[in-house]
Design an enzyme around this catalytic site. Structure first.
Site, PDB file in Angstrom:
ATOM      1  CG  ASP A   1       8.817  13.851 -32.706  1.00 32.06           C
ATOM      2  OD1 ASP A   1       9.343  13.715 -34.115  1.00 32.06           O
ATOM      3  OD2 ASP A   1       8.770  12.929 -32.191  1.00 32.06           O
ATOM      4  CD  GLU A   2      13.555  13.251 -33.684  1.00 30.05           C
ATOM      5  OE1 GLU A   2      14.652  13.548 -34.045  1.00 30.05           O
ATOM      6  OE2 GLU A   2      13.232  12.090 -33.704  1.00 30.05           O
TER       7      GLU A   2
ATOM      8  CG  ASP B   1      13.474  13.419 -29.981  1.00 35.38           C
ATOM      9  OD1 ASP B   1      12.169  13.728 -30.146  1.00 35.38           O
ATOM     10  OD2 ASP B   1      14.066  12.491 -30.148  1.00 35.38           O
TER      11      ASP B   1
END
Length: 436
Positions: free
Chosen positions: A105-106, A9
């Protein structure tokens, strides 16, 4: 075989990219915000320094500046965020091709069979009750290694959860932020997980949390020990999933990086800087949301949808959601009309709406069509028009071609929700969680 699954993350991602692009922002409270002039002055992301001042995603700019007088507000640059996201995934691809995105973003990574991460001297296994498991030291080394590679090669930080399944890996990545590694292994998971609040578990939103807490199941450990039949009776199939997740019984594989994701739903939501009290504005704003949903549906190639969902958050932060079956469609006008009908039929004036979301589901993957020739011909023409609009907007900009109902409110003509709200897949009830 026991797996090594990482959930990575990227920390405060939008704000971190802005700091990487503008070194003069280092160490300062930064918020990535929509335009105040266009009445979209909402915090989309914030730096760690801004977070420590109490600034939250979804705050209006004036609220954020009241919390932090030295706050630096910058506009979003989504092309740059996508570029950095691709760079990060390229680093992951040096070590595995099992990379499953969970938004911009992950990612989940499966490093079980990777041969490029670890030196020979790292202790790999421990014996517990006669069974061989990966050691926590070994797993932490892997997480720390991946974090170091991202920092060195891309210049941003990432928090990692390392576990034997995707659910616990995701849970772990949230526990040490920013720039930390949490190991939730087959050996230590009861001591790490059981005392955590049940809402920390993947896909447990606010409504489910309330029901579980009313049942006395306020922690993951209590949920894991609960009677599975009672959970199924209360929540249906979801109850069985909740029970499995709490027990660490998740065997869902990490998808290959080239695998096309199968979407269960497609939607967008928007929080407004002021309460919406007028039905005409509700209709207009639902069209803006439906534009983004229809365009995304066409891009994914999932075909037509047979269910429209409406989600509403009121000024007191209470929520309402409802859905209806519809004739298969991918048209903005039809999606917006169904959403507006749901609103009118279920929400009566006076109302104060803080946020709304529109989602579609029940995809046919191109296998159905409108049955009557006249209706099918009309549908094809409207579909061709909307696809043409997509192409014009890609070439000339979102605001260059707009529906009449939307043009009545100039601030909404440039509200390109599809490209400015890069949301991750989520449970429909889970809109309010502050993740960025």
């Amino acid at each position: 075989m026991e797996r090594i699954v990482i959930h990575s993350d990227l920390n405060n991602f939008y704000a971190s990219v802005e700091k990487r692009l503008h070194p003069e922002l280092a160490g300062k409270p930064v918020a990535v915000c929509g335009s105040k002039e266009e009445r979209r002055g909402i915090v989309l992301a914030k730096s760690e320094e801004a977070k420590r001042c109490g600034i939250r995603t979804g705050d209006t700019v004036w609220q954020a500046q009241k919390k932090c007088k030295d706050l630096i507000c910058v506009p979003p640059h989504f092309d740059e965020y996508m570029s950095f996201s691709r760079k990060v995934k390229a680093v992951y691809a040096e070590y595995t091709d099992l990379i499953e995105s969970y938004g911009i973003d992950e990612c989940w990574l499966d490093l079980t069979h990777s041969t490029r991460v670890l030196p020979e001297f790292t202790p790999k296994y421990v014996q517990v009750n006669g069974e061989k498991h990966f050691s926590d030291i070994y797993l932490k080394f892997i997480g720390d290694f991946i974090r170091g590679e991202i920092k060195r090669k891309v210049g941003v930080t990432v928090s990692c959860g390392v576990s034997f399944n995707k659910v616990f890996a995701k849970l772990g990545s949230d526990l040490k932020k920013p720039d930390g590694t949490t190991v939730i292994s087959a050996v230590n998971y009861p001591s790490v997980v059981n005392a955590l609040p049940v809402e920390d578990l993947l896909f447990v939103g606010k409504a489910t949390t309330r029901k579980l807490c009313d049942m006395g199941l306020s922690t993951i450990g209590r949920l894991a020990a609960a009677d599975r039949d009672l959970l199924i009776k209360t929540f249906g199939k979801v109850g069985e999933t909740l029970s499995r997740y709490a027990r660490g019984e998740d065997s869902d594989p990490v998808k290959h990086m080239d695998e096309v994701r199968e979407y269960k739903s497609i939607g967008n939501s928007c929080t407004y800087p002021e309460d919406i009290t007028d039905l005409t504005r509700i209709q207009r704003l639902l069209y803006v949301l439906a534009e983004s949903v229809a365009a995304r549906l066409r891009e994914t190639g999932q075909g037509l949808a047979d269910t429209v969902h409406l989600w509403v958050r009121y000024s007191d932060l209470s929520d309402f959601s409802i859905q209806k079956k519809v004739r298969h469609t991918a048209l903005c006008g039809e999606i917006a009309a169904h959403a507006f009908a749901l609103f009118k039929d279920n929400i009566k004036a006076p109302f104060k709406v803080r946020a709304m979301g529109v989602t579609v589901s029940g995809f046919d993957n191109g296998l159905s069509q409108v049955t009557f020739d006249e209706e099918y011909g009309k549908y094809k023409k409207l579909d061709a028009v909307e696809r043409c609009v997509d192409e014009i907007r890609k070439k000339h900009g979102y605001d260059k071609l707009q529906r009449g109902i939307v043009s009545e409110e100039p601030s909404q003509m440039r509200n390109d929700i599809k490209n400015s709200h890069l949301i991750k897949p989520a449970n429909f009830e889970d809109r309010g969680k502050d993740k960025k």
